[in-house]
Design a protein around this motif. Structure first.
Motif, mmCIF file in Angstrom:
data_model
loop_
_atom_site.group_PDB
_atom_site.id
_atom_site.type_symbol
_atom_site.label_atom_id
_atom_site.label_comp_id
_atom_site.label_asym_id
_atom_site.label_seq_id
_atom_site.Cartn_x
_atom_site.Cartn_y
_atom_site.Cartn_z
ATOM 1 N N LEU A 144 -10.956 -25.089 -52.573
ATOM 2 C CA LEU A 144 -11.015 -25.320 -51.129
ATOM 3 C C LEU A 144 -10.392 -26.653 -50.732
ATOM 4 C CD1 LEU A 144 -14.655 -24.063 -50.343
ATOM 5 C CD2 LEU A 144 -12.505 -22.807 -50.175
ATOM 6 N N GLN A 145 -9.960 -27.425 -51.716
ATOM 7 C CA GLN A 145 -9.388 -28.757 -51.484
ATOM 8 C C GLN A 145 -10.307 -29.589 -50.582
ATOM 9 O OE1 GLN A 145 -5.391 -27.382 -50.211
ATOM 10 N NE2 GLN A 145 -4.579 -28.303 -52.079
ATOM 11 N N LEU A 146 -11.592 -29.576 -50.924
ATOM 12 C CA LEU A 146 -12.606 -30.187 -50.073
ATOM 13 C C LEU A 146 -12.433 -31.693 -49.889
ATOM 14 C CD1 LEU A 146 -15.927 -28.369 -51.051
ATOM 15 C CD2 LEU A 146 -14.701 -28.244 -48.892
ATOM 16 N N ASP A 147 -11.897 -32.375 -50.903
ATOM 17 C CA ASP A 147 -11.758 -33.824 -50.800
ATOM 18 C C ASP A 147 -10.416 -34.256 -50.218
ATOM 19 O OD1 ASP A 147 -14.100 -35.100 -51.349
ATOM 20 O OD2 ASP A 147 -13.712 -35.418 -53.481
ATOM 21 N N GLY A 148 -9.682 -33.301 -49.654
ATOM 22 C CA GLY A 148 -8.401 -33.635 -49.054
ATOM 23 C C GLY A 148 -8.142 -32.794 -47.824
ATOM 24 N N ILE A 149 -6.892 -32.768 -47.389
ATOM 25 C CA ILE A 149 -6.560 -32.061 -46.151
ATOM 26 C C ILE A 149 -5.810 -30.761 -46.409
ATOM 27 C CG2 ILE A 149 -6.567 -34.183 -44.801
ATOM 28 C CD1 ILE A 149 -3.494 -34.111 -44.886
ATOM 29 N N GLY A 150 -5.704 -30.351 -47.670
ATOM 30 C CA GLY A 150 -5.075 -29.071 -47.975
ATOM 31 C C GLY A 150 -5.907 -27.915 -47.457
ATOM 32 N N GLY A 151 -5.276 -26.768 -47.269
ATOM 33 C CA GLY A 151 -5.964 -25.610 -46.699
ATOM 34 C C GLY A 151 -6.404 -24.575 -47.708
#
Length: 352
Positions: free
Chosen positions: A46-53
């Motif tokens: 989910l790329q929770l620690d960044g801004i990826g989707g």
């Protein structure tokens, strides 16, 4: 204190990601890659620690700066950032994210806007090729509002015309890197072509598919994906690219006859899952192959000599304008198409 970097998040074509200034990024590629992984949140689905989707189409980064090339105004470096994997691939170009480069350059003062339209000359650092982008700038200000609707994007916006110059041999230096229009890999006839991006074109029927399956259906066929990957890696070797197991190019493409009024039907892989629309650079490779007798694509379309090629994909249609050399009908001098972009957010990203 956390490390921070300014950015504008934009939708470019059918992709989305942060647009960053090259001047604010590490010059060393390894250090830059580590920063991009932190920005996007690589290593988590989910790329929770960044801004990826959480998807390859929303885990892309565009980096832009002033160009030293007299033929360009700005330089554009693209990176495909891994979602679950801690990986960054600088080898491909992305024509969809490219749609946001000219607006970003104007927004950040890298290029002064004219009126009513501004042309921005872009050098892609991934391929060292030049692309011209024409954007609407009424009264000297960038405008995102308009009535251009591209397949795969939910809302209309101002048209951005992209013209790719000298598309042949973008990565390998040759339109047909193997020296042949077709090759046989695992008993399958393929066309290995490098136009805007390296691709390996395959008839869907040769892999037991119609070519009209949805991306979800294709992604669920693990046997098919494994076979495609095996062909892709062998194609990479034949194209002189070496071991491509850790690269996203060449891109595999399944082709079939058109059935919705277009010229050809495509399923484009990125490379381990099926694109929900169609990559701009991949569409250029397909359209180029359509006009070359004997290629896998030419046998599936009646439009081999046409000045425009319409490619059907899972989200609709993409139309390209083909400019050919007067001396060689197989030599493409430029390819143009319409994309759109939207500014979503401007701010500061904080990194661990």
């Amino acid at each position: 204190m956390s490390q921070s970097i300014s950015c504008i998040i934009m939708r470019g074509g059918t992709s989305r990601g942060p647009y960053l200034k090259l001047s604010e990024l590490p010059a060393n590629r390894d250090d830059c890659a580590l920063m991009l992984q932190k920005i996007m949140g690589s290593g988590h689905e989910l790329q929770l620690d960044g801004i990826g989707g959480g998807n390859s189409l929303t885990s892309k980064v565009a980096m832009v700066g002033l160009s030293t090339d007299p033929a360009a105004d700005v330089d554009y470096l693209f990176a495909q950032v891994g979602v679950k994997e801690h990986s960054v691939d600088f080898s491909p170009n992305c024509g969809n994210m490219l749609a946001g480069v000219a607006p970003f350059a104007i927004e950040t003062g890298l290029v002064a806007a004219g009126s009513p339209v501004t042309q921005v000359r872009i050098r892609n650092l991934n391929t060292n090729k030049i692309i011209h982008a024409q954007v609407a700038t009424p009264n000297g200000k960038i405008s995102y509002e308009g009535d251009a609707l591209i397949s795969g994007a939910p809302n209309p916006a101002a048209p951005i015309k992209l013209t790719f110059l000298d598309v042949q041999g973008a990565k390998t230096g040759r339109l047909f890197p193997t020296g042949r229009v077709t090759d046989t890999i695992d008993g399958i006839t393929v066309t290995c072509i490098d136009a805007a991006t390296p691709c390996v074109l395959i008839r869907a029927l040769d892999l037991g598919k119609t070519g009209y399956e949805s991306p979800a259906e294709l992604d669920q066929d693990r046997v098919l994906l494994a076979r495609i990957e095996h062909i892709r890696r062998q194609a990479g070797q034949l194209m002189g690219m070496g071991d491509v197991s850790n690269q996203v190019i060449p891109k595999p493409v399944l082709l079939a006859p058109a059935r919705h009024g277009g010229d050809i039907h495509a399923r484009y892989f990125v490379p381990h899952s099926c694109h929900k629309a169609l990559a701009v650079t991949g569409s250029i490779a397909i359209a180029t192959a359509c006009g070359i007798e004997g290629s896998v694509a030419s046998g599936l379309t009646p439009a081999s000599a046409a000045a425009t090629i319409s490619i059907e994909h899972p989200s609709g249609m993409l139309e390209l304008e083909i400019n050919k050399s007067d001396n060689d009908e197989h030599s493409i001098t430029a390819v143009s198409l319409i994309r759109t972009a939207r500014k979503i957010l401007s701010g500061t990203i904080f990194l661990p």
